[in-house]
Enzyme design. Structure first.
Site, PDB file in Angstrom:
ATOM      1  CG  HIS A 155      21.176 -16.931 -60.879  1.00 51.10           C
ATOM      2  ND1 HIS A 155      21.811 -16.904 -62.066  1.00 51.10           N
ATOM      3  CD2 HIS A 155      21.268 -15.824 -60.160  1.00 51.10           C
ATOM      4  CE1 HIS A 155      21.671 -16.105 -62.542  1.00 51.10           C
ATOM      5  NE2 HIS A 155      22.043 -14.803 -61.257  1.00 51.10           N
TER       6      HIS A 155
ATOM      7  CD  GLU B 215      26.233  -7.626 -63.461  1.00 53.34           C
ATOM      8  OE1 GLU B 215      26.405  -8.908 -62.887  1.00 53.34           O
ATOM      9  OE2 GLU B 215      25.185  -6.711 -63.880  1.00 53.34           O
TER      10      GLU B 215
ATOM     11  CG  ASP C  27      27.168 -12.009 -63.981  1.00 51.06           C
ATOM     12  OD1 ASP C  27      27.677 -13.264 -64.987  1.00 51.06           O
ATOM     13  OD2 ASP C  27      26.029 -11.805 -63.617  1.00 51.06           O
TER      14      ASP C  27
ATOM     15  CB  CYS D  74      25.548  -7.277 -54.802  1.00 53.83           C
ATOM     16  SG  CYS D  74      25.022  -6.830 -56.175  1.00 53.83           S
TER      17      CYS D  74
END
Ligand code: PEP
Ligand code: MG
Length: 568
Positions: free
Chosen positions: A189, A430, A454, A501
């Site tokens: 992240h 995901e 993921d 995304c």
């Protein structure tokens, strides 16, 4: 001059002075002192310095990030002045003739452990505050400096072992030119945050904090994942040119700002942006996004002292919806856990946080937390084109449960005469189980958004944060392409659309394949949008349908990549 190879996490070239965000060693030894009065005086000095320093940080944070973000430091000032904590410390120094650093460490840790054990979120938050303040006081007593990213006030390149998402949120955008970390991968992240801050970053260098010294001149080549420390004149000149070249290329893409995204054979696809906070909106609009494909709402909960209230959330969601002026905004409900933690929401220690109580699982375990967010979203829905999606759905029951909680909150609001608007409800794909079962989910969702960050880590069982297994981040692997195809085909069969995304959606080698597989919406960091629009203009969907079909039959990711490169 030294060169380090890492993982290219955020594109661009940055040249600047190194700022080391490294925690010094704060281990303290227990010693007996002869001059107790002097030890107490040193403690007083350290306490004064700690309080002054905290007040400066508080003010700076308030100026740059707002008073809410600064509140955590206000709480720390109170801890540093709290007689209930400090009297026992002084007593310990006096009665047992102990050194101040040890007394602080011992007493404050005892309190923190006690608070930690309480069945009360508020008290557990205090434990984290006490540990933080204890660290600061000890640093003064040991005469070492603690780094603080929010106090950076000159142009710098931040070097750290890792940057947590909340560290990243505290970086002073005005001065931080880029960052380099020892650990992490392309989809950690902090890397994602770097892309939304539009600063170059290289992660996973293993040893940058050991190789780079404070004040060194550093070049970040965020395009190739290279870091150059103390470059010679020729290298510096070369990279200055590269930086200029990159800027020119970006100017070229800017001509596509107001154009729709259409392929060479006239197929329109949507290009959306991934955002973390309403502050990212400016970048989204400047980069010609056709919507928000992913609003990671967890950042609203980070870098602060307490849970955002329902009202605060309504304000944030409304700001994004109004700012997007009727364009679709896909809000993802809270995805905490994994590498994203909240200081005020202590989670149970887990040996595999990415496989643990993360995202929707945590929301089910804390229904009030979830319902507050759902109410805020419903209330904000009247201000624009809101769509909601749930993260980390693994089973159909989970999707149904999340959706029925949303329906229940809507009913309660309607009964209380609060207006809400219709909302499309989708889910992230995901976890491989949902890709495999996409044909079943497709009957119940309004849309899918594929979260490849993921999906790839769970398909290959390779932690996205672990640089030692980063070779298994394989977006072009036919295993991933086949899963994506299953999702797209299943959705289209039910007349539903599919977005993506995850970071793969903005990857220049993956984009043609995704187009060929029939992806409807691509959502990426705002800075990649115009580049991708320029690329799509040159691609022929029909031709890529055939190439994608061939790619599905390849054996390895390298074979697929070679096929793409040959075909472009
Ligand atoms: C993903 O997993 O691809 C995704 C977009 O979500 P996040 O990166 O926030 O886990
Ligand atoms: Mg995800």
């Amino acid at each position: 001059m030294k060169t380090l190879q890492g993982i290219a996490a955020s594109s661009g070239i940055a040249i600047g002075t190194a700022y080391l965000l490294v925690e010094p060693d704060l281990t303290v030894q227990r010693t007996t002192v002869t001059d107790v009065a002097d030890e107490l005086a040193q403690l007083e000095q350290a306490l004064t310095k700690t309080t002054t320093e905290l007040m400066v940080i508080q003010q700076r944070t308030a100026d740059t990030l707002g008073t809410e973000a600064a509140a955590i430091f206000e709480a720390h000032v109170l801890v540093a002045r709290d007689p209930e904590l400090l009297t026992p410390v002084k007593q310990k120094i006096t009665d047992e003739q102990l050194n101040a650093a040890y007394a602080v460490d011992d007493v404050l840790e005892t309190f923190a452990t006690m608070f930690d054990a309480m069945d009360n979120d508020y008290m557990r938050e205090r434990a984290a505050d006490i540990r933080d303040v204890s660290k600061r006081i000890k640093a003064h007593l040991l005469h070492v400096t603690l780094p603080n990213p929010s106090t950076i006030h000159e142009e710098a390149i931040v070097i750290a072992n890792d940057l947590t998402p909340s560290d990243t949120a505290q970086l002073n955008r005005q001065f931080v030119r880029g960052f380099i970390t020892n650990i992490g991968g392309k989809t950690s992240h902090s890397a994602i945050m770097a892309r939304s801050l539009e600063i170059p970053a290289v992660v996973g260098t293993t040893n940058a904090t050991q190789v780079v010294a404070k004040g060194d001149c550093v070049i970040i080549d965020g395009i190739n994942g290279i870091v150059i420390v103390q470059p010679d004149d020729a290298t510096l000149a070369h990279y200055r040119m590269q930086a200029q070249h990159y800027a020119t290329e970006r100017d070229g893409w800017a001509t596509l700002l107001h154009e729709p995204t259409v392929t060479r054979d006239g197929v329109h696809v949507e290009l959306g942006a991934n955002i973390g906070t309403p502050d990212d909106l400016a970048g989204v609009l400047e980069n010609g996004s056709e919507g928000i494909g992913l609003y990671r709402t967890e950042f609203l909960y980070m870098g602060r002292e307490m849970m955002p209230t329902e009202e605060e959330q309504v304000t944030a969601y409304k700001k994004v919806l109004v700012g997007m002026n009727g364009k679709p905004v896909i809000v993802r409900t809270l995805d905490i856990g994994g590498d994203k933690q909240l200081p005020y929401l202590p989670l149970t220690e887990e040996s595999n946080p990415f496989l643990g109580q993360r995202a929707i699982r945590l929301c089910f375990a804390r229904p009030e937390l979830f319902r507050t967010q759902l109410r805020a979203l419903l209330r904000a829905s009247i201000y624009g084109n809101l769509k909601i999606m749930f993260p980390m759905i693994a089973t159909l029951e989970e999707f149904r449960q999340a959706k029925s909680m949303l329906d229940e909150e809507r009913e309660k609001l309607t009964a209380a005469n609060v207006e809400t608007a219709p909302i499309d409800v989708g889910m992230m794909v995901e976890i491989p189980s949902t890709a495999v079962m996409a044909s079943v989910f497709a009957k119940e969702v309004d849309f899918f958004s594929i979260g490849t960050n993921d999906l790839i880590q769970y398909t290959f069982a390779a932690d996205r944060m672990n640089e030692h297994v980063s070779y298994l981040y394989q977006p072009y692997n036919p295993a991933i392409l086949r899963l994506i195809k299953m999702v797209i085909d299943a959705a289209h069969e039910q007349g539903k659309w599919v977005g993506m995304c995850g970071e793969m959606a903005g990857d220049e080698w993956a984009v043609p394949l995704l187009l060929g597989l029939g992806l409807d919406e691509f959502s990426m960091s705002a800075t990649t949008i115009l580049k991708t629009r320029a690329q799509l203009k040159t691609l022929d969907q029909q031709a890529w349908q055939e190439i994608a079909t061939e790619a599905l039959q390849c054996g390895t990711a390298d074979d697929v990549l070679a096929l793409v490169k040959r075909s472009l």
